[in-house]
Design an enzyme around this catalytic site. Structure first.
Site, PDB file in Angstrom:
ATOM      1  N   ASP A   1       0.833  -1.199   0.000  1.00  0.00           N
ATOM      2  CA  ASP A   1       0.000   0.000   0.000  1.00  0.00           C
ATOM      3  C   ASP A   1       0.868   1.249   0.000  1.00  0.00           C
ATOM      4  O   ASP A   1       0.588   2.230  -0.715  1.00  0.00           O
ATOM      5  CB  ASP A   1      -0.920  -0.024   1.221  1.00  0.00           C
ATOM      6  CG  ASP A   1      -1.758   1.238   1.347  1.00  0.00           C
ATOM      7  OD1 ASP A   1      -2.546   1.509   0.436  1.00  0.00           O
ATOM      8  OD2 ASP A   1      -1.615   1.945   2.356  1.00  0.00           O
TER       9      ASP A   1
ATOM     10  N   GLU B   1      -1.987  -5.392  -3.533  1.00  0.00           N
ATOM     11  CA  GLU B   1      -0.991  -4.631  -2.778  1.00  0.00           C
ATOM     12  C   GLU B   1       0.135  -5.537  -2.299  1.00  0.00           C
ATOM     13  O   GLU B   1       1.316  -5.144  -2.307  1.00  0.00           O
ATOM     14  CB  GLU B   1      -1.660  -3.943  -1.588  1.00  0.00           C
ATOM     15  CG  GLU B   1      -2.605  -2.819  -1.995  1.00  0.00           C
ATOM     16  CD  GLU B   1      -3.434  -2.281  -0.851  1.00  0.00           C
ATOM     17  OE1 GLU B   1      -4.010  -1.185  -0.998  1.00  0.00           O
ATOM     18  OE2 GLU B   1      -3.515  -2.962   0.200  1.00  0.00           O
TER      19      GLU B   1
END
Length: 229
Positions: free
Chosen positions: A49, A121
């Protein structure tokens, strides 16, 4: 560790070959499949992320050197939000190689937005740890490329635009009403109506209330502001 043919095909789809295959396997392992000898992808998700955020921030600054922070923020959010990650995951058929526990698999886990977004992610983090920042950046720009090009159009929330349209005409904000809910608990569909006090109304269906509200707002805006001839 040797990767399966499915994993090798996935490497081809993302355009990256892992030097340490274990990283890819961990990135694709959902917590429902974790064990003392098998790590899941949650820590990688946390790192990925941040890597995605840095790449998108750099890219947006380079793409528009005159944009203010207020202009850049919604573009950034549109590119890094979970829905965008899940869309990219679907594009590369990530769900086909996810390692899920039986209950998660039976509940449609391979299609769940949150699981796909988290795993995307995690894959970014795996590439970053395996090859460094440059390959991770290349991967992101390759997979997100078309989205970066059209982000200005997509970044603006339809609900915000509809509210501004109403306020400009002295109207109160639109209301959002749940019309129906269907499907099983693990994969519900919501039908939401966006409605103005003057009676104009449009409905839309999606897998979450937020997405259905946005779709309904977009449909109502399209009716209220038809394209110029």
């Amino acid at each position: 560790m040797k990767l399966s043919a499915e994993m090798r095909a996935f490497e081809t789809r993302i355009g990256y070959r892992f030097q340490t295959p274990e990283l890819l396997i961990r990135a694709l392992t959902h917590p429902s499949m974790s064990s003392p000898s098998r790590e899941d992808n949650q820590r990688l998700e946390f790192l990925g992320d941040r890597v995605l955020g840095l790449v998108m921030a750099e890219t947006l600054l380079a793409e528009d050197e005159t944009a203010s922070e207020g202009q850049l923020a919604p573009r950034f959010n549109a590119l890094v939000r979970k829905e965008a990650c899940a869309d990219v995951a679907r594009q590369i058929e990530l769900g086909e190689v996810l390692k899920l526990g039986r209950s998660e698999m039976l509940s449609g886990g391979r299609r769940k937005l949150a699981l796909l977004g988290d795993a995307m992610e995690a894959v970014i983090a795996a590439v970053y740890l395996d090859g460094g920042f440059a390959p991770a950046r290349d991967l992101i720009l390759r997979l997100w490329g078309p989205r970066v090009a059209q982000v200005e159009e997509d970044a603006r929330d339809p609900k915000t635009s509809l509210q501004e349209w109403a306020q400009a005409r002295g109207l109160p904000p639109p209301k959002y009403l749940q019309v129906a809910r269907s499907g099983p608990d693990h994969a519900p569909d919501f039908t939401i109506a966006a409605e103005l006090i003057t009676g104009e109304r449009e409905e839309a269906k999606a897998g979450s209330k937020r997405l259905a509200e946005q779709a309904a707002a977009k449909a109502l805006l399209a009716r209220l502001t038809p394209p110029k001839a």
